[in-house]
Write a protein that holds these residues in place. Structure first.
Motif, PDB file in Angstrom:
ATOM      1  N   GLY A  81      77.300  52.492  53.788  1.00  0.00           N
ATOM      2  CA  GLY A  81      76.102  52.993  54.455  1.00  0.00           C
ATOM      3  C   GLY A  81      76.198  52.978  55.968  1.00  0.00           C
ATOM      4  N   ALA A  82      75.456  53.895  56.575  1.00  0.00           N
ATOM      5  CA  ALA A  82      75.432  53.993  58.029  1.00  0.00           C
ATOM      6  C   ALA A  82      74.258  53.234  58.634  1.00  0.00           C
ATOM      7  CB  ALA A  82      75.347  55.466  58.437  1.00  0.00           C
ATOM      8  N   GLY A  83      73.335  52.774  57.800  1.00  0.00           N
ATOM      9  CA  GLY A  83      72.115  52.127  58.292  1.00  0.00           C
ATOM     10  C   GLY A  83      72.374  50.824  59.018  1.00  0.00           C
ATOM     11  N   GLN A  84      71.322  50.335  59.633  1.00  0.00           N
ATOM     12  CA  GLN A  84      71.377  49.096  60.402  1.00  0.00           C
ATOM     13  C   GLN A  84      70.419  48.089  59.766  1.00  0.00           C
ATOM     14  OE1 GLN A  84      73.409  48.767  62.966  1.00  0.00           O
ATOM     15  NE2 GLN A  84      72.713  46.871  63.881  1.00  0.00           N
ATOM     16  N   PRO A  85      70.921  47.100  58.993  1.00  0.00           N
ATOM     17  CA  PRO A  85      70.002  46.141  58.385  1.00  0.00           C
ATOM     18  C   PRO A  85      69.301  45.305  59.449  1.00  0.00           C
ATOM     19  CG  PRO A  85      72.274  45.496  57.976  1.00  0.00           C
ATOM     20  CD  PRO A  85      72.313  46.811  58.687  1.00  0.00           C
ATOM     21  N   ALA A  86      68.042  45.017  59.189  1.00  0.00           N
ATOM     22  CA  ALA A  86      67.254  44.186  60.105  1.00  0.00           C
ATOM     23  C   ALA A  86      66.081  43.612  59.329  1.00  0.00           C
ATOM     24  CB  ALA A  86      66.745  45.019  61.277  1.00  0.00           C
ATOM     25  N   PRO A  87      65.640  42.414  59.709  1.00  0.00           N
ATOM     26  CA  PRO A  87      64.441  41.873  59.071  1.00  0.00           C
ATOM     27  C   PRO A  87      63.254  42.799  59.338  1.00  0.00           C
ATOM     28  CG  PRO A  87      65.574  40.173  60.332  1.00  0.00           C
ATOM     29  CD  PRO A  87      66.227  41.483  60.667  1.00  0.00           C
ATOM     30  N   ARG A  88      62.458  43.031  58.307  1.00  0.00           N
ATOM     31  CA  ARG A  88      61.279  43.886  58.463  1.00  0.00           C
ATOM     32  C   ARG A  88      60.265  43.149  59.333  1.00  0.00           C
ATOM     33  NH1 ARG A  88      58.740  46.169  53.103  1.00  0.00           N
ATOM     34  NH2 ARG A  88      60.653  47.364  53.169  1.00  0.00           N
ATOM     35  N   THR A  89      59.757  43.857  60.324  1.00  0.00           N
ATOM     36  CA  THR A  89      58.752  43.248  61.194  1.00  0.00           C
ATOM     37  C   THR A  89      57.517  44.128  61.213  1.00  0.00           C
ATOM     38  OG1 THR A  89      59.771  44.307  63.096  1.00  0.00           O
ATOM     39  CG2 THR A  89      60.366  42.026  62.698  1.00  0.00           C
TER      40      THR A  89
END
Length: 139
Positions: free
Chosen positions: A88-96
């Motif tokens: 995947g090309a996405g950028q994981p991050a905690p949902r805020t």
């Protein structure tokens, strides 16, 4: 420590039951390295944290990144490093903002809370990424 004995790699690809497979693979490594069976409640909690983080990283790759390709578990002198490579090309991050009562969106928040550090590595010119996380090795 023999470096080869401190790294475990599991190819995932199009496997069904990826998350349980990754957890079982990691649990086996923890047994080989003496983390399990745990002699104390703290050591048991540390091993459970590792298995939870593996589950979250692999689940994220399944849901958001076209599936995981590889899991690596590395035993380093002071930390255990988990690496999940995906396409995947996405950028994981905690949902805020994080909302604890809401279903979904907790994976990277859990990783952030349980781990000493985590991040993303990309290889220029190649698709995908490796999401890594490091947890304290038990004393």
């Amino acid at each position: 420590m023999d470096q080869a004995s401190d790294v475990r790699t599991l190819a995932l690809g199009e496997t069904s039951g990826t998350v349980p497979l990754a957890r079982d693979f990691t649990r086996s490594a923890l047994h080989e390295w003496g983390w399990l069976p745990a002699a104390t409640a703290d050591r048991r909690a540390a091993a459970e944290d590792v298995l939870l983080v593996v589950s979250e990283l692999v689940t994220n790759a399944c849901l958001h990144a076209e599936g995981p390709e590889r899991l690596r578990v590395l035993r380093l002198p002071k930390v255990l490093r988990l690496e999940v490579t995906d396409r995947g090309a996405g950028q994981p991050a905690p949902r805020t903002p994080h909302r604890s009562g809401r279903p979904g969106g907790h994976g990277m928040f859990i990783v952030q809370r349980l781990c000493l550090d985590w991040g993303i590595e990309r290889t220029p010119g190649s698709p995908g990424k490796t999401v890594w996380a490091e947890l304290s090795a038990p004393a």
